[in-house]
Enzyme design. Structure first.
Site, short mmCIF file in Angstrom:
data_model
loop_
_atom_site.label_atom_id
_atom_site.label_comp_id
_atom_site.label_asym_id
_atom_site.label_seq_id
_atom_site.Cartn_x
_atom_site.Cartn_y
_atom_site.Cartn_z
N LYS A 1 88.05 41.57 148.82
CA LYS A 1 87.17 42.10 147.77
C LYS A 1 87.87 42.05 146.40
O LYS A 1 89.10 41.93 146.32
CB LYS A 1 86.75 43.52 148.14
CG LYS A 1 85.87 43.60 149.40
CD LYS A 1 85.40 45.02 149.64
CE LYS A 1 84.55 45.13 150.88
NZ LYS A 1 84.07 46.52 151.10
N TYR B 1 74.83 42.44 151.58
CA TYR B 1 74.85 43.83 152.06
C TYR B 1 73.43 44.33 152.35
O TYR B 1 73.14 45.52 152.12
CB TYR B 1 75.53 44.72 151.02
CG TYR B 1 77.04 44.69 151.07
CD1 TYR B 1 77.74 45.05 152.23
CD2 TYR B 1 77.80 44.34 149.95
CE1 TYR B 1 79.13 45.05 152.28
CE2 TYR B 1 79.20 44.34 150.00
CZ TYR B 1 79.85 44.70 151.17
OH TYR B 1 81.23 44.70 151.21
N PHE C 1 75.47 54.86 148.33
CA PHE C 1 76.61 54.13 147.76
C PHE C 1 76.27 52.69 147.38
O PHE C 1 77.12 51.96 146.88
CB PHE C 1 77.79 54.14 148.74
CG PHE C 1 77.50 53.51 150.09
CD1 PHE C 1 77.63 52.14 150.27
CD2 PHE C 1 77.10 54.30 151.17
CE1 PHE C 1 77.36 51.56 151.50
CE2 PHE C 1 76.84 53.72 152.42
CZ PHE C 1 76.97 52.34 152.58
N ARG D 1 88.02 43.59 163.31
CA ARG D 1 87.60 44.94 162.90
C ARG D 1 88.71 45.95 163.23
O ARG D 1 89.00 46.85 162.44
CB ARG D 1 86.29 45.34 163.59
CG ARG D 1 85.06 44.59 163.11
CD ARG D 1 84.63 44.93 161.70
NE ARG D 1 84.34 46.33 161.50
CZ ARG D 1 83.74 46.82 160.40
NH1 ARG D 1 83.36 46.00 159.41
NH2 ARG D 1 83.52 48.11 160.26
N THR E 1 87.01 52.07 157.39
CA THR E 1 86.42 51.78 156.08
C THR E 1 87.16 52.51 154.95
O THR E 1 87.46 51.93 153.91
CB THR E 1 84.93 52.21 156.08
OG1 THR E 1 84.29 51.63 157.21
CG2 THR E 1 84.23 51.78 154.81
N ARG F 1 93.38 47.70 155.59
CA ARG F 1 92.76 48.66 154.67
C ARG F 1 93.68 49.84 154.41
O ARG F 1 93.69 50.40 153.31
CB ARG F 1 91.42 49.10 155.23
CG ARG F 1 90.31 48.05 155.03
CD ARG F 1 89.11 48.37 155.86
NE ARG F 1 87.91 47.74 155.37
CZ ARG F 1 86.72 47.87 155.96
NH1 ARG F 1 86.60 48.61 157.05
NH2 ARG F 1 85.66 47.28 155.48
N ASN G 1 87.79 49.38 148.95
CA ASN G 1 88.71 49.03 150.03
C ASN G 1 89.03 47.53 149.92
O ASN G 1 88.38 46.79 149.18
CB ASN G 1 88.17 49.46 151.39
CG ASN G 1 86.80 48.90 151.69
OD1 ASN G 1 86.31 48.02 150.99
ND2 ASN G 1 86.15 49.41 152.72
N HIS H 1 86.29 43.06 153.47
CA HIS H 1 85.10 43.17 154.32
C HIS H 1 85.36 42.34 155.58
O HIS H 1 85.99 41.29 155.50
CB HIS H 1 83.88 42.59 153.59
CG HIS H 1 82.69 42.41 154.48
ND1 HIS H 1 81.79 43.41 154.72
CD2 HIS H 1 82.29 41.35 155.24
CE1 HIS H 1 80.88 42.98 155.57
NE2 HIS H 1 81.17 41.73 155.91
N GLU I 1 76.90 36.39 156.54
CA GLU I 1 77.85 36.86 155.53
C GLU I 1 78.77 35.75 155.02
O GLU I 1 79.29 35.84 153.91
CB GLU I 1 78.66 38.03 156.10
CG GLU I 1 77.76 39.25 156.33
CD GLU I 1 78.41 40.35 157.16
OE1 GLU I 1 79.55 40.17 157.63
OE2 GLU I 1 77.75 41.39 157.35
#
Ligand code: CDP
Ligand code: MG
Length: 140
Positions: free
Chosen positions: A9, A49, A57, A85, A91, A102, A112, A115, A126
């Site tokens: 990100k 998203y 948010f 993951r 998160t 993260r 963070n 993704h 995605e």
């Protein structure tokens, strides 16, 4: 062996953490098979998203994720989606394991570091913005 999608990100890209994150992924057993940098438009972020449209948010998330360059990464590993993951951690960086990506590189819940797709069905959706119909991959 299967594939999953990760996106570094804008905050982590701005902070110069892309290289360290890529190295951590490789050392963690994920093989990089595609790499592409891209700044997402607001429209693209809404599609990316789509599952979060309407949540409190959402506005801040779209603003953040469109605030600069992102780096899309296609990764290969056994059980890639679930393994990644687990590897990136929770998160919220404050709750993520200290050794996770993260936990190590995240600044806040919204900002963070990365993704990662949370289901095989989401990988194509995605990864489309970085890799589209003509995947720019290093290894097929
Ligand atoms: O990224 P992950 O799948 O772990 O979490 P999510 O629930 O799908 O949320 C997507 C992204 O929205 C997160 O990675 C955060 O950047 C952001 N978010 C937020 O800012 N505040 C929340 N309460 C939940 C998520
Ligand atoms: Mg998610």
């Amino acid at each position: 062996m299967d594939r999953t999608f990760l996106m570094v990100k804008p905050r982590a890209v701005r902070d110069g953490l892309t290289g360290e994150i890529l190295a951590a992924l490789e050392q963690g057993g994920f093989r990089i098979v595609g790499l592409a940098s891209r700044k997402l438009s607001v429209e693209e972020a809404h599609v990316f998203y789509d599952v979060h449209v309407g949540k409190p948010f959402f506005g801040a998330l779209v603003e953040f994720v469109t605030s600069g360059m992102t780096v899309g990464v296609m990764l290969e590993a056994p059980d890639a989606v679930m393994a990644l993951r687990a590897f990136i951690g929770a998160t919220d960086p404050a709750k993520a394991k200290p050794g996770s990506i993260r936990g190590k590189y995240g600044k806040s819940m919204t900002e963070n570091a990365v993704h990662a797709s949370d289901a095989p069905a989401r990988v194509k959706h995605e990864s489309a913005f970085h890799f589209g119909d003509c995947p720019r991959t290093l290894a097929g």
